[in-house]
Scaffold this motif. Structure first.
Motif, PDB file in Angstrom:
ATOM      1  N   TYR A   1       0.816  -1.209   0.000  1.00 36.03           N
ATOM      2  CA  TYR A   1       0.000   0.000   0.000  1.00 36.03           C
ATOM      3  C   TYR A   1       0.858   1.270   0.000  1.00 36.03           C
ATOM      4  O   TYR A   1       0.519   2.251  -0.683  1.00 36.03           O
ATOM      5  CB  TYR A   1      -0.931  -0.012   1.211  1.00 36.03           C
TER       6      TYR A   1
ATOM      7  N   ALA B   1      -7.360   4.820  -3.589  1.00 41.24           N
ATOM      8  CA  ALA B   1      -8.243   5.180  -2.479  1.00 41.24           C
ATOM      9  C   ALA B   1      -8.206   4.114  -1.395  1.00 41.24           C
ATOM     10  O   ALA B   1      -8.142   4.418  -0.197  1.00 41.24           O
ATOM     11  CB  ALA B   1      -9.667   5.376  -2.990  1.00 41.24           C
ATOM     12  N   SER B   2      -8.241   2.845  -1.817  1.00 38.71           N
ATOM     13  CA  SER B   2      -8.177   1.749  -0.849  1.00 38.71           C
ATOM     14  C   SER B   2      -6.876   1.783  -0.055  1.00 38.71           C
ATOM     15  O   SER B   2      -6.870   1.514   1.159  1.00 38.71           O
ATOM     16  CB  SER B   2      -8.310   0.411  -1.584  1.00 38.71           C
TER      17      SER B   2
ATOM     18  N   TYR C   1      -4.964   4.485   0.619  1.00 41.88           N
ATOM     19  CA  TYR C   1      -5.030   5.586   1.591  1.00 41.88           C
ATOM     20  C   TYR C   1      -5.873   5.178   2.800  1.00 41.88           C
ATOM     21  O   TYR C   1      -5.524   5.490   3.953  1.00 41.88           O
ATOM     22  CB  TYR C   1      -5.627   6.828   0.937  1.00 41.88           C
ATOM     23  N   LEU C   2      -6.967   4.501   2.554  1.00 39.20           N
ATOM     24  CA  LEU C   2      -7.835   4.065   3.652  1.00 39.20           C
ATOM     25  C   LEU C   2      -7.116   3.057   4.535  1.00 39.20           C
ATOM     26  O   LEU C   2      -7.182   3.141   5.775  1.00 39.20           O
ATOM     27  CB  LEU C   2      -9.117   3.461   3.085  1.00 39.20           C
TER      28      LEU C   2
ATOM     29  N   ALA D   1      -8.886   9.362   1.117  1.00 43.35           N
ATOM     30  CA  ALA D   1      -9.646   8.269   0.501  1.00 43.35           C
ATOM     31  C   ALA D   1     -11.066   8.709   0.177  1.00 43.35           C
ATOM     32  O   ALA D   1     -11.610   8.356  -0.876  1.00 43.35           O
ATOM     33  CB  ALA D   1      -9.668   7.058   1.435  1.00 43.35           C
TER      34      ALA D   1
ATOM     35  N   TYR E   1     -12.784   8.440  -3.512  1.00 40.78           N
ATOM     36  CA  TYR E   1     -13.982   7.616  -3.724  1.00 40.78           C
ATOM     37  C   TYR E   1     -15.143   8.460  -4.241  1.00 40.78           C
ATOM     38  O   TYR E   1     -15.898   8.028  -5.122  1.00 40.78           O
ATOM     39  CB  TYR E   1     -14.386   6.926  -2.430  1.00 40.78           C
TER      40      TYR E   1
ATOM     41  N   ASP F   1     -16.441   0.448  -4.501  1.00 44.51           N
ATOM     42  CA  ASP F   1     -16.123   1.845  -4.208  1.00 44.51           C
ATOM     43  C   ASP F   1     -17.125   2.450  -3.236  1.00 44.51           C
ATOM     44  O   ASP F   1     -16.762   3.290  -2.400  1.00 44.51           O
ATOM     45  CB  ASP F   1     -16.074   2.654  -5.503  1.00 44.51           C
TER      46      ASP F   1
ATOM     47  N   ALA G   1     -14.420   5.024   4.577  1.00 44.07           N
ATOM     48  CA  ALA G   1     -13.653   6.267   4.639  1.00 44.07           C
ATOM     49  C   ALA G   1     -14.426   7.345   5.402  1.00 44.07           C
ATOM     50  O   ALA G   1     -13.854   8.066   6.226  1.00 44.07           O
ATOM     51  CB  ALA G   1     -13.325   6.744   3.224  1.00 44.07           C
TER      52      ALA G   1
END
Length: 735
Positions: free
Chosen positions: A221, A247-248, A250-251, A259, A263, A282, A289
Motif C-alpha cells: 500500500y 483510495a483503498s 489511503y484508507l 480516501a 472515492y 467503491d 472512509a
C-alpha cells in the motif's frame, strides 16, 4: 440515359472500381462508397475484393444487418477464402462483439495461417477479445508483423491481464503472491527497456498506472501511495479506473479524508464498461472512509443507498432460473455492520440473526455475528458461533482471526498465541492480522496502573480535610501465559481536627488469569504510625457465564479501614462476595456484600447495589440511567471514626457521555454525571444527597488510558450537611 458516374465507370476494371470506392470509404462518404461497390459487383460478380469492401463499408455506415447479410453471401460464394471471414469479423467488431469477431478470424487463420495479414488480424482479434497472452505469443513468433507502438500496446495488455490474475483468490497461501511478484518484476524490466525508446513515453505512463493494481494485489500500500503521488507531481492525470486501489491504499494506511475525496470522485464517473462492476466496492470503500473520518450520518446514508440499489436476485438472459446476487450480500452485511460500528449493537445483532437464519451455512455471516456477540459481552456465544463456522471453512482467515479475538476475551492465552502465530505466518501482510498481532504484543507488555484522588474542599467526619492519596502497581509481562507478578506502593493522607494522618503501604504479589477465573494474591507492608504491619489480600473473579460473574475477596489489614481508625491503631480485616449480572452492553447490575471486623470489636456489614441502564445510544453520545444503593450496619457505638449504627443511601442518577474526538485507536470523550437521592442515618433522620460531576477520558493506541474527573457532593453526616469537592485520576499504561 445512364448517370454520368456510371458512364465514367463503364471502362474501369474491377481493381480500379475497388480503388475508387475505397477512396470514398476513406473519406467517410458511406453512401457513395456503397453505391460504387454495388455498381462494381453488378459488373464483376466474382470479385472478392469488391464484395469484401461492400461488407465492411456497410458496417462502417452502421447498417449492421445488411452487412451481416452480405457477409453470409461471402461465406456461401467464397467458403475457402480467408478474406470472406475477415470481412465478417469486421462486421462483428464494428458491432462491438469482439468474441464473435474472433470466431470468424479464427476460421480465416485456420484456412491461411501462413498469410501475414491473416496473422496480424488474428493477433488483433485475440487482443480485442481479452486474450492478450496468446496474441503476444503469436506476435513473438512473427516479430515483423506489428509496429513498435502496437507491440508496446500488446505488452501492456499482457501485463494488465496478469495483474488481474494476481488478484484472483482460491490459491494456496504459500503461492498466492507468486503471480504478483512475477508481474511486478516484468513491469520493472519492461519500463527499464522502454525508457530507451524515444516514442514510448505514453506507454510507460500506462504501465506505471496499471502497475498500481499489481502493487495492490501484493499488499504494498505504501508503494502505491508513493507512485501515485509521484505521478500527480509530474503532472500526469491518473484516470479514474486506476483510483480505486489508490483510495483503498489511503484508507488502509489510515488517511480516510484523502480516501473519501478519491472515492467521491470515482462514484461521480458515469456508468460504463469498467465502472459498473466496481461501483459496489467503491461505495463500500467510501462508507468506511466516511466512517473513519467521523462523518457517521454520511457513511450510513452511503451504505444504505448502496444496499437499496442492489437487487436480491439476478436474471440472466438464457438462464431459466434466477440467481442470488452476491453483491447484495456484500452491501447488506456492510449495512448491518454499520450499526455495530455506530454502537447500535442490538440492531446489528437482530439483522444478523435474520440473515444467518436464511443462510445458516454462510461462514462470513456467522463470523460477523460472533464479532457483534463479543461487543455485547458474550464471548462464549461468539466461540460457539465460530466453531460452527470452522466446520464449514476450517482455514478461513476471518474465522481464525475471530477465534483469536474471542480467545483473548476469554483469557485463553495459549490458544490465542497459537492462532495469532498461525495467522501471522500465513498472512503477514494483511492489515487485520497486523492489528491482531499488535494487540497480542500489547498484551505481552508490562503494565502500570495508578489511581489518585484529592479532596479540594471537605471537612466531614468520614474522609477528613485536605485528604489525598494514590495507589500504584506495576505488572510484569505475562509468563507461562497465565501469570503476572506485580508490585506497588500507595499513600492516603487526611487531616482530622487539624491533626494529619499518613498511611503508607507497599505491596507485591501474583496474578493468575485463565478461562473464566482471575485470582490475585498479595502481601503488603503497612505503616500508619505503629511500626510496620503485614497485610494480605486475596481476590478472585469467576465468570459463571456470559451474563453472570462471581467475585470473592478477603483482606488482612484492609486498606479500606478508615484513616481515623488507623490513627488509634484500630485495624480491620474484611471478606466479601460480589455478583454481577450483565445480559448485554446496555444493562448491568452489581451486588456486593462485605463484612469487616475491626480490632476495637466493631463488626461492619456493608451491602451495595449498583445498576446501569442505557437510555439512548447515538454514534457520538450515550445517556445512561444509574442507581447506587447501599446499606451499612455497625455493632459498635461511639467509635472514634465515622461509624453510623446503620444507614441507607439511595441515589438514582444520569450519566451523559460524549465523544470529542475519535480516530482509529484514539478515543477522547467527556462525561457529566448528575445524581440526587436520599441518605438516611439511624438517629439522625433523612437528608437529601446531591452529586454533580464532570470528567474526561482518553485512550491512545490501546496502550494508554487515563481519566480525570471532578465531583461536587452535598450530603449529611451525623445530621450536619457537608459539602465536598473531589478530583480523581486513574491511568493504565502498557509500556
Amino acid at each position: 440515359m445512364l448517370p454520368t458516374y456510371t458512364q465514367a465507370n463503364q471502362a474501369l476494371s474491377a481493381n480500379a472500381i475497388y480503388q475508387q470506392a475505397s477512396q470514398l470509404r476513406d473519406q467517410q462518404k458511406w453512401a457513395a462508397a456503397i453505391a460504387s461497390f454495388k455498381e462494381g459487383i453488378q459488373r464483376y460478380p466474382q470479385s472478392l475484393p469488391l464484395a469484401v469492401g461492400l461488407t465492411m463499408t456497410l458496417a462502417d455506415a452502421g447498417d449492421i444487418d445488411s452487412a451481416r447479410l452480405q457477409a453470409r453471401k461471402l461465406h456461401t460464394q467464397w467458403p475457402d477464402q480467408p478474406d470472406s471471414y475477415i470481412a465478417a469479423a469486421y462486421v462483428e467488431f464494428r458491432d462491438q462483439k469482439p468474441h464473435a469477431a474472433l470466431f470468424f478470424v479464427d476460421k480465416a487463420y485456420t484456412l491461411a495461417p501462413q498469410l501475414a495479414y491473416v496473422q496480424r488480424e488474428y493477433i488483433f482479434a485475440l487482443q480485442r477479445a481479452g486474450m492478450p497472452v496468446p496474441a503476444f505469443n503469436l506476435s513473438e513468433e512473427h516479430p515483423d508483423l506489428l509496429t513498435p507502438a502496437q507491440k508496446r500496446e500488446l505488452k501492456g495488455d499482457v501485463l494488465a491481464e496478469r495483474t488481474r490474475l494476481a488478484t484472483a483468490p482460491a490459491r494456496p497461501d504459500s503461492a498466492r503472491f507468486n503471480i504478483a511478484d512475477r508481474v511486478l518484476a516484468d513491469y520493472a524490466r519492461t519500463i527499464a527497456k522502454w525508457q530507451l525508446e524515444n516514442q514510448a513515453h505514453s506507454d510507460i505512463i500506462r504501465l506505471r498506472i496499471d502497475r498500481l493494481s499489481a502493487l495492490h494485489a501484493r499488499k504494498r500500500y505504501a508503494s502505491i501511495i508513493q507512485e501515485y503521488e509521484a505521478l500527480v507531481e509530474q503532472g500526469i492525470n491518473v484516470p479514474d479506473y486506476a483510483l480505486s486501489v489508490v483510495a483503498s491504499s489511503y484508507l488502509t494506511l489510515r488517511e480516510p479524508e484523502i480516501a473519501t475525496r478519491l472515492y467521491e470522485r470515482l462514484l461521480q464517473t458515469p456508468e460504463g464498461e469498467w465502472r459498473k462492476p466496481r461501483r459496489v466496492d467503491d461505495e463500500i470503500g467510501l462508507y468506511y472512509a466516511l466512517l473513519e473520518s467521523g462523518r457517521y450520518d454520511d457513511a450510513l446514508n452511503v451504505i444504505t443507498q448502496a444496499d437499496e440499489r442492489q437487487p436480491i436476485w439476478l436474471y440472466i438472459p438464457g438462464q431459466p432460473e434466477r440467481l442470488p446476487n452476491p453483491r447484495k450480500l456484500d452491501t447488506a452485511l456492510t449495512h448491518t455492520m454499520a450499526y455495530y460500528a455506530l454502537d447500535d449493537l442490538e440492531k446489528a445483532q437482530s439483522s444478523l440473526d435474520e440473515m444467518v437464519e436464511k443462510a445458516p451455512n454462510n461462514t462470513v455471516l456467522r463470523t460477523a455475528r460472533a464479532t457483534v456477540y463479543r461487543a455485547r459481552g458474550w464471548p462464549r456465544a461468539a466461540e460457539r458461533e465460530l466453531q460452527l463456522a470452522q466446520t464449514m471453512t476450517p482455514r478461513a482467515s476471518d474465522v481464525e482471526a475471530g477465534q483469536a479475538y474471542t480467545a483473548l476475551q476469554l483469557q485463553e492465552w495459549q490458544q490465542a498465541d497459537m492462532l495469532i502465530s498461525d495467522l501471522v505466518t500465513r498472512y503477514p501482510e494483511e492489515p487485520g492480522v497486523q492489528a491482531l498481532e499488535r494487540d497480542w504484543h500489547i498484551h505481552q507488555r508490562p503494565e502500570l496502573r495508578i489511581e489518585a484522588y484529592r479532596g479540594l474542599a471537605s471537612d466531614n467526619p468520614a474522609v477528613g480535610n485536605r485528604d489525598w492519596g494514590f495507589d500504584s502497581a506495576i505488572y510484569t509481562s505475562p509468563f507461562n501465559h497465565n501469570w503476572r507478578a506485580f508490585a506497588g506502593a500507595g499513600q492516603a493522607t487526611a487531616s482530622f481536627d487539624d491533626e494529619n494522618i499518613d498511611y503508607r503501604w507497599q505491596r507485591a504479589g501474583l496474578q493468575w488469569r485463565s478461562r473464566a477465573i482471575s485470582v490475585e494474591a498479595e502481601l503488603s507492608a503497612n505503616r500508619f504510625g505503629y511500626g510496620t504491619k503485614t497485610g494480605a489480600r486475596l481476590q478472585g473473579d469467576i465468570d459463571l457465564s456470559d451474563d453472570w460473574q462471581l467475585g470473592l475477596h478477603g483482606a488482612l489489614l484492609s486498606r479500606e479501614t478508615p484513616l481515623r481508625a488507623l490513627k488509634d491503631n484500630i485495624r480491620s480485616n474484611s471478606t466479601g462476595i460480589a455478583l454481577r449480572w450483565a445480559p448485554h452492553e446496555k444493562t448491568s447490575i452489581n451486588m456486593g456484600l462485605t463484612y469487616a471486623r475491626f480490632s476495637d470489636g466493631n463488626h461492619r456489614l456493608l451491602t451495595l447495589l449498583m445498576g446501569r441502564q442505557r437510555l439512548l445510544t447515538q454514534p457520538t453520545y450515550q445517556i445512561d440511567a444509574t442507581l447506587d444503593l447501599s446499606f451499612q450496619r455497625n455493632t459498635l457505638h461511639n467509635a472514634n471514626y465515622f461509624n453510623p449504627r446503620s444507614d441507607l443511601t439511595v441515589v438514582p442518577g444520569l450519566t451523559f457521555n460524549q465523544t470529542l474526538h475519535r480516530r482509529y485507536d484514539t478515543h477522547w470523550r467527556h462525561f457529566v454525571t448528575l445524581a440526587t437521592g436520599a441518605y438516611t442515618q439511624k438517629g439522625y433522620g433523612t437528608g437529601a444527597l446531591i452529586s454533580l460531576g464532570y470528567g474526561q477520558r482518553i485512550s491512545l493506541n490501546k496502550v494508554l488510558e487515563a481519566g480525570l474527573s471532578i465531583t461536587g457532593t452535598s450530603r449529611p453526616y451525623d445530621g450536619a450537611r457537608e459539602k465536598e469537592l473531589r478530583i480523581q485520576f486513574d491511568l493504565s499504561y502498557r509500556f
